[in-house]
Design a protein around this motif. Structure first.
Motif, PDB file in Angstrom:
ATOM      1  N   ARG A 151       2.825  -5.538   5.388  1.00 52.70           N
ATOM      2  CA  ARG A 151       2.877  -6.354   6.541  1.00 52.70           C
ATOM      3  C   ARG A 151       4.187  -7.201   6.865  1.00 52.70           C
ATOM      4  NH1 ARG A 151      -1.593  -6.851   9.564  1.00 52.70           N
ATOM      5  NH2 ARG A 151      -3.649  -6.179   8.804  1.00 52.70           N
ATOM      6  N   VAL A 152       4.794  -7.544   5.480  1.00 44.70           N
ATOM      7  CA  VAL A 152       6.235  -8.173   5.915  1.00 44.70           C
ATOM      8  C   VAL A 152       7.181  -7.339   5.690  1.00 44.70           C
ATOM      9  CG1 VAL A 152       7.652 -10.026   5.000  1.00 44.70           C
ATOM     10  CG2 VAL A 152       5.124 -10.256   5.116  1.00 44.70           C
ATOM     11  N   GLN A 153       7.392  -6.306   4.778  1.00 42.42           N
ATOM     12  CA  GLN A 153       8.480  -5.220   4.533  1.00 42.42           C
ATOM     13  C   GLN A 153       8.392  -4.261   5.583  1.00 42.42           C
ATOM     14  OE1 GLN A 153      10.816  -6.133   2.710  1.00 42.42           O
ATOM     15  NE2 GLN A 153       9.798  -7.906   1.930  1.00 42.42           N
ATOM     16  N   GLY A 154       7.270  -3.916   6.244  1.00 41.44           N
ATOM     17  CA  GLY A 154       7.157  -2.857   7.279  1.00 41.44           C
ATOM     18  C   GLY A 154       6.602  -1.488   6.610  1.00 41.44           C
ATOM     19  N   LEU A 156       0.687  -0.963  -0.168  1.00 38.10           N
ATOM     20  CA  LEU A 156      -0.069   0.174   0.067  1.00 38.10           C
ATOM     21  C   LEU A 156       0.796   1.320  -0.092  1.00 38.10           C
ATOM     22  CD1 LEU A 156      -2.566  -0.969   2.735  1.00 38.10           C
ATOM     23  CD2 LEU A 156      -2.922  -1.270   0.267  1.00 38.10           C
ATOM     24  N   ARG A 157       0.365   2.253  -0.643  1.00 37.93           N
ATOM     25  CA  ARG A 157       1.067   3.388  -0.727  1.00 37.93           C
ATOM     26  C   ARG A 157       0.422   4.593  -0.345  1.00 37.93           C
ATOM     27  NH1 ARG A 157       3.271   7.479  -4.682  1.00 37.93           N
ATOM     28  NH2 ARG A 157       5.342   8.058  -3.907  1.00 37.93           N
ATOM     29  N   PHE A 158       1.033   5.411   0.546  1.00 39.59           N
ATOM     30  CA  PHE A 158      -0.168   6.736   0.858  1.00 39.59           C
ATOM     31  C   PHE A 158       1.222   7.880   1.031  1.00 39.59           C
ATOM     32  CE2 PHE A 158       0.865   4.300   4.618  1.00 39.59           C
ATOM     33  CZ  PHE A 158       1.156   5.437   5.677  1.00 39.59           C
ATOM     34  N   ASP A 159       0.735   9.084   0.613  1.00 38.00           N
ATOM     35  CA  ASP A 159       1.606  10.135   0.815  1.00 38.00           C
ATOM     36  C   ASP A 159       3.062   9.605   0.302  1.00 38.00           C
ATOM     37  OD1 ASP A 159       3.235  12.336   2.878  1.00 38.00           O
ATOM     38  OD2 ASP A 159       1.633  13.003   1.859  1.00 38.00           O
ATOM     39  N   GLU A 214      13.713   2.753   5.769  1.00 40.04           N
ATOM     40  CA  GLU A 214      12.804   2.096   6.662  1.00 40.04           C
ATOM     41  C   GLU A 214      12.264   3.244   7.765  1.00 40.04           C
ATOM     42  OE1 GLU A 214      14.222  -1.346   8.794  1.00 40.04           O
ATOM     43  OE2 GLU A 214      12.347  -1.726   9.924  1.00 40.04           O
ATOM     44  N   VAL A 215      11.149   3.244   8.127  1.00 41.53           N
ATOM     45  CA  VAL A 215      10.488   3.988   9.453  1.00 41.53           C
ATOM     46  C   VAL A 215      10.446   2.795  10.467  1.00 41.53           C
ATOM     47  CG1 VAL A 215       8.862   5.390  10.218  1.00 41.53           C
ATOM     48  CG2 VAL A 215       9.666   5.607   7.984  1.00 41.53           C
ATOM     49  N   ARG A 216      11.174   2.883  11.319  1.00 38.86           N
ATOM     50  CA  ARG A 216      11.097   1.624  12.350  1.00 38.86           C
ATOM     51  C   ARG A 216       9.702   2.091  13.405  1.00 38.86           C
ATOM     52  NH1 ARG A 216      15.462  -1.420  12.266  1.00 38.86           N
ATOM     53  NH2 ARG A 216      17.503  -0.749  10.971  1.00 38.86           N
ATOM     54  N   ILE A 217       8.945   1.074  13.448  1.00 37.66           N
ATOM     55  CA  ILE A 217       7.449   0.966  14.537  1.00 37.66           C
ATOM     56  C   ILE A 217       7.816  -0.585  15.108  1.00 37.66           C
ATOM     57  CG2 ILE A 217       6.532   2.962  13.425  1.00 37.66           C
ATOM     58  CD1 ILE A 217       4.884   0.926  11.811  1.00 37.66           C
ATOM     59  N   THR A 218       7.113  -0.504  16.001  1.00 40.21           N
ATOM     60  CA  THR A 218       7.009  -2.032  16.688  1.00 40.21           C
ATOM     61  C   THR A 218       6.040  -2.826  16.088  1.00 40.21           C
ATOM     62  OG1 THR A 218       5.237  -1.167  18.266  1.00 40.21           O
ATOM     63  CG2 THR A 218       7.653  -0.848  18.908  1.00 40.21           C
ATOM     64  N   PRO A 219       6.182  -4.206  16.297  1.00 39.87           N
ATOM     65  CA  PRO A 219       5.284  -5.109  15.449  1.00 39.87           C
ATOM     66  C   PRO A 219       3.656  -4.888  15.736  1.00 39.87           C
ATOM     67  CG  PRO A 219       7.106  -6.164  16.456  1.00 39.87           C
ATOM     68  CD  PRO A 219       7.203  -4.748  16.944  1.00 39.87           C
ATOM     69  N   LYS A 220       3.257  -4.667  16.854  1.00 40.50           N
ATOM     70  CA  LYS A 220       2.033  -4.176  16.982  1.00 40.50           C
ATOM     71  C   LYS A 220       1.305  -2.947  16.406  1.00 40.50           C
ATOM     72  CE  LYS A 220       0.834  -7.853  19.859  1.00 40.50           C
ATOM     73  NZ  LYS A 220       0.089  -9.016  19.052  1.00 40.50           N
ATOM     74  N   SER A 221       2.171  -1.849  16.397  1.00 40.64           N
ATOM     75  CA  SER A 221       1.960  -0.615  15.761  1.00 40.64           C
ATOM     76  C   SER A 221       2.116  -1.133  14.370  1.00 40.64           C
ATOM     77  CB  SER A 221       2.907   0.237  16.226  1.00 40.64           C
ATOM     78  OG  SER A 221       3.061   0.784  17.534  1.00 40.64           O
ATOM     79  N   LEU A 222       2.789  -1.868  13.582  1.00 45.78           N
ATOM     80  CA  LEU A 222       2.905  -2.118  12.231  1.00 45.78           C
ATOM     81  C   LEU A 222       1.358  -2.828  11.977  1.00 45.78           C
ATOM     82  CD1 LEU A 222       3.672  -2.214   9.335  1.00 45.78           C
ATOM     83  CD2 LEU A 222       4.871  -4.330  10.224  1.00 45.78           C
ATOM     84  N   SER A 223       1.132  -3.789  12.940  1.00 48.44           N
ATOM     85  CA  SER A 223      -0.274  -4.492  12.674  1.00 48.44           C
ATOM     86  C   SER A 223      -1.290  -3.381  12.667  1.00 48.44           C
ATOM     87  CB  SER A 223      -0.602  -5.739  13.674  1.00 48.44           C
ATOM     88  OG  SER A 223       0.485  -6.674  13.610  1.00 48.44           O
ATOM     89  N   LEU A 224      -1.514  -2.760  13.605  1.00 43.24           N
ATOM     90  CA  LEU A 224      -2.594  -1.605  13.650  1.00 43.24           C
ATOM     91  C   LEU A 224      -2.704  -0.560  12.483  1.00 43.24           C
ATOM     92  CD1 LEU A 224      -4.783  -0.172  15.152  1.00 43.24           C
ATOM     93  CD2 LEU A 224      -2.855   1.112  16.532  1.00 43.24           C
TER      94      LEU A 224
END
Length: 992
Positions: free
Chosen positions: A11-14, A2-5, A21-31
């Protein structure tokens, strides 16, 4: 995908942006994935909990935490959301438009700064050749340092960018760069270097550079949390305690040399006249390395800013050139032919317009003296005023045109002020906010402060950028997670300064406060990473309390990097502001914490004996006493304790240790409790209170958890409390005569320090292990550990550890047959300790000297050493080695033919009494054997046998070899054996 802005989400690549890469925690990525996949729809909290936390029951705070993390990562605003909207009492909605796209749609992170120039580049042929020559040498493996200097607007950055563009067109190059920023005070230590390294690691192939840094530069990687996972960052934090400046310098140089082994590198550091001193010190150290490196370091600075001042750059280039360690290019104005070429390219005339060009070039050159920035702005001004017109694709100037008709202000600053006057009110307001934010600024920050939609602000700034008015677009604005986000930068610092200086004082205060608040909110928990910048904004915004908070954070961060100059400047500034706070408890707490922090920096800079450090710590202690017990000031009080303990002011240290214990016991914080016992066990041991020291180490072992406490080392003495606990316990066990346990404990300390990978903890573990074996009189084991400590301390520049270890190594060498070398090493170590202003362990070190003097039959020198040592005991209350000192005096007197045995007998008796009172059974036995030899010589063998049997009964089975041999020799001379003692010891052990 998905692309925005400017982002891509998978879900896999983050989550990725243009910068990587913009590092976020796994739960935040799922959300984020859940919300983005349902873009435009409200997703209820119940559905979020079901899909993001399917196997766990969590509270609303977990969801709130993830939302905050995502907004911070996306630089989203709660008030003006672009991505995540809160729908009151219903849930959350993803507001941005979603599109499917390929990763290649994301623009690559720039590999070099501004390779596309804003205007034509002319002239500078000789200077360009000098840069090219330096680059060719760097490519062949000879490190190069090149300074490019010139006055304001001389075109330093433009020329370097032109060179980079020229080289990039011919071959693949690796470039990274950092910008020094004017902070109006002490800035962040190593700021341009950290920016350059972060940028390098975010280019293509950056993973390889991060791997190199993990091996060669962990102290630097630990300063860049955006490059690491939270788990890896936390693990690194516990390894950098005790970092020294030399280690920082060496690691960065080693890292860059490793990186350039595969590809040559250009490192550009701009505007070094605004650099922190630590960066300049590193440049000097890097330039003087003789090893090869395929690296060209280019530093630009404004010569007028440093000439005739005490700035480091006033002399550094000349000093390095004298040693053939750098080159320098000094830029002056363009010649008239270069001005002619610039006009011909930028304002192409008609076929017969050469005369006009030459006339205009002559007038412009005379007026601007060829200053490139002035030339460009003067011509732009003529075009704006219609004096230079385009017609049918060519530019024309009136035949009657004269210098008087130019009407140009007498200087570039005046010309910029004229251009500012032509701005619309909205443009001026936006640029004022930008000028307060900095030379480079994020679009979102300006929009937030202006309370305008981002799209509106973006349109205004983009329009100015297209017209080359004041600013240009930039992809090099760093966000709170280290990512590079949409932003702009001023074309030149002159534009920013001119706009800033035109703002009213009241408006300046208001904007600085708003910018500070906006950036503080954006960075959230990461705000400390930009502490120096926030401190500046809040200070200029007249919010002294917040300025003090961030100045203290900046000072502690600089101290962690061993950047003591910057750290002291931050503390001094904070203390100045603290005096402006209203009198009361808040001010007293602030000052107490600041004085304690300043004392630590002064102690690290000048040693324990520094008068300045003593003044700062004394003031901090006085303020702490006014406040009474306050856990908020616990680290500050602990710093006070360390100072007094290090100086061997043990009465004061003991009082503070008791205060720390009282404070810690009133709460349930295991860290505070551990550190209170930390202070207590060290103090008790130094005072010879062995049983108390054992109790405190036992408490420490029960409390210590490496997962919780190893990371606190940088706050409490730069070494691990768990390792320290084992160190002191090993020493106590030795004196108690439990030497087998002592050896195992010392070995455990070494293993634990190695596992933590904390250099200072490792060095202390080796030093304490050496001391254990020295007190056991085992020269081989002493030398092994002391040599390891010397090597590590020398490598890391741990001066006190190095001095202590040299004394132990000298003792071992003397007992292994190298008495002269041993005495020399001991003398050097003791001299180094004294120069550092610490008396800690000095009585022990002097006792070691006396021991070797006895071995070498330098008896007068040995007695002198014991006199000095006992004087230290009397002044400091450091008593753990006092028994051994009296025993050594007795041995020295016995060896002296003119000495009376009566004096020796008294000294042995005193040694025995002291050892008994402390429970130091090993020292007690040695005193008893000395006294027993006198009694045997005086015809009292039964008394001699009785006293040594009594002294050795409880510890016989753990006696070190040297003491066992001495005991057996004495008993044998008395016609006895050690069998009875051995049997009694076994019975005692069985009863126990």
């Amino acid at each position: 995908m998905l692309r925005f802005d400017r982002y891509q989400l998978d879900r896999v690549q983050g989550l990725r942006s243009a910068a990587g890469e913009v590092r976020i925690t796994p739960k935040s990525l799922s959300l984020l994935c859940l919300l983005a996949e349902r873009a435009g729809q409200v997703v209820s909290k119940e559905e979020i909990f079901q899909k993001v936390w399917p196997d766990a029951t969590v509270s609303d705070s977990a969801l709130t935490s993830c939302i905050q993390e995502l907004r911070s990562a996306l630089r989203d605003s709660v008030r003006q959301p672009r991505f995540i909207e809160t729908v009151h009492r219903r849930g959350y909605r993803f507001a941005a438009q979603i599109g499917n796209d390929h990763p290649s749609a994301l623009p690559p992170h720039p590999a070099a700064p501004s390779l596309a120039l804003d205007f034509p580049f002319v002239g500078r042929e000789q200077s360009m050749k000098q840069i090219s020559d330096a680059w060719q040498l760097a490519e062949r493996g000879k490190r190069q340092v090149l300074f490019v200097t010139g006055d304001l607007g001389a075109g330093k950055t433009t020329m370097v960018s032109a060179f980079l563009a020229e080289v990039a067109a011919q071959t693949r190059i690796r470039v990274t760069w950092g910008q020094c920023v004017q902070h109006f005070g002490a800035g962040e230590a190593y700021e341009p270097l950290l920016e350059a390294i972060t940028r390098l690691c975010r280019q293509a192939g950056g993973d390889r550079f991060i791997s190199i840094m993990e091996r060669s530069g962990p102290t630097w990687l630990a300063q860049m949390p955006s490059l690491l996972s939270p788990e890896r960052f936390a693990a690194l934090q516990q390894t950098i305690a005790g970092t020294t400046r030399d280690r920082m310098f060496r690691e960065l140089t080693d890292t860059l040399e490793s990186i350039t082994a595969e590809d040559p590198l250009i490192l550009l550091l701009e505007d070094l006249h605004w650099s922190d001193s630590s960066t300049l010190d590193w440049i000097a150290a890097f330039a003087q390395r003789s090893e090869g490196a395929r690296l060209l370091l280019i530093g630009t600075f404004r010569s007028s800013e440093v000439a005739g001042t005490d700035h480091q750059l006033a002399n550094l280039p000349a000093e390095l050139r004298m040693r053939d360690r750098c080159r320098q290019i000094a830029l002056c104005g363009l010649d008239i032919s270069a001005v002619q070429r610039y006009i011909a390219i930028s304002y192409p005339p008609s076929h017969d317009g050469a005369t006009q060009i030459n006339k205009l070039a002559s007038l412009i050159h005379a007026h601007t003296e060829g200053n490139p920035l002035f030339v460009v702005n003067a011509l732009n001004d003529l075009a704006e005023r219609g004096l230079l017109k385009v017609k049918n694709g060519t530019w024309n100037l009136s035949d009657q045109f004269s210098a008087r008709d130019l009407g140009l202000p007498e200087g570039i600053r005046s010309l910029i002020e004229v251009q500012i006057a032509r701005l619309t009110p909205e443009e001026k307001s936006i640029l004022e906010i930008a000028a307060v934010t900095g030379v480079r600024f994020a679009l979102s920050t300006v929009a937030d402060v202006a309370s305008l939609p981002i799209a509106t602000v973006d349109a205004i700034l983009t329009s100015l950028g297209r017209r080359q008015r004041f600013i240009r677009c930039s992809d090099t604005v760093e966000g709170p997670h280290g990512e590079f986000i949409p932003g702009f930068e001023f074309l030149h610092v002159l534009y920013r300064d001119a706009i800033y200086q035109g703002i009213s004082p009241r408006r300046v205060r208001e904007l600085h406060l708003l910018v500070g608040k906006s950036k503080e909110a954006d960075y959230g928990e990461q705000a400390r990473e930009i502490a120096a910048e926030l401190a500046m904004h809040f200070e200029k915004g007249k919010n002294n309390e917040l300025a003090i908070v961030y100045l203290e954070h900046a000072a502690m961060l600089a101290r962690q990097r061993s950047a003591y100059v910057e750290s002291r400047l931050h503390f001094d500034c904070a203390l100045t502001l603290a005096k402006r706070l209203p009198a009361g408890r808040v001010r007293t707490e602030r000052e107490a914490s600041l004085y304690a922090g300043l004392g630590g920096v002064l102690m690290a800079t000048y040693g324990f004996g520094a008068t300045e450090a003593e003044v700062a710590f004394s003031r901090a202690r006085s303020l702490c006493q006014e406040l009474g017990e306050s856990t908020q000031l616990f680290p500050a009080r602990w710093g006070l304790w360390l100072f007094y303990w290090g100086r061997s002011f043990l009465k004061d240290a003991n009082e503070i240790a008791e205060e720390l214990l009282s404070m810690a016991r009133k709460g349930s914080d295991s860290c505070l409790q551990l550190q209170a016992h930390h202070a207590a066990w060290a103090t008790a041991y130094s005072r010879g209170e062995l049983q108390s020291a054992m109790e405190h180490t036992s408490e420490g072992l029960q409390l210590y958890d490496a997962r919780l406490h190893a990371i606190t080392a940088s706050t409490y003495g730069d070494h691990d409390a768990g390792v320290c606990c084992l160190n002191f316990r090993a020493r106590v066990l030795t004196l108690l005569g439990r030497t087998v346990e002592a050896i195992k404990t010392a070995e455990a300390a070494i293993h634990q320090a190695r596992d933590l990978a904390q250099p200072l903890s490792c060095a202390t573990a080796y030093v304490f292990a050496a001391s254990v074996h020295q007190m056991r009189r085992d020269p081989v084991a002493t030398k092994k550990n002391a040599a390891a400590a010397v090597a590590l301390a020398q490598d890391q520049n741990f001066r006190l550890m190095h001095a202590w270890a040299k004394v132990y190594e000298g003792w071992a060498n003397a007992y292994l047959g190298r008495r002269g070398d041993g005495l020399r090493q001991i003398a050097e170590g003791i001299d180094a300790v004294r120069k550092m202003g610490t008396n800690q362990s000095l009585s022990h070190l002097l006792g070691i000297k006396a021991d070797v003097c006895l071995l070498s039959m330098q008896l007068e020198e040995g007695l002198k050493a014991t006199d000095e040592a006992l004087d230290v005991v009397a002044k400091t209350d450091e008593k753990y080695y006092e028994s051994e000192l009296w025993r050594l005096r007795g041995e020295l007197r016995l060896a002296h033919q003119a000495a009376s045995s009566e004096a020796a007998e008294l000294e042995f008796t005193k040694a025995i009494g002291l050892a008994r009172s402390q429970g130091a059974k090993l020292f007690g036995l040695r005193g008893a054997m000395g006294l027993g030899r006198i009694w045997f010589r005086d015809g009292r063998p039964s008394e001699a046998i009785g006293i040594v049997k009594q002294a050795s009964r409880d510890i016989f089975n753990q006696l070190p070899d040297a003491d066992r041999m001495d005991l057996q020799a004495l008993l044998s001379s008395c016609g006895e054996t050690s069998e009875d003692i051995c049997a009694n010891a076994e019975n005692t052990q069985a009863d126990t």
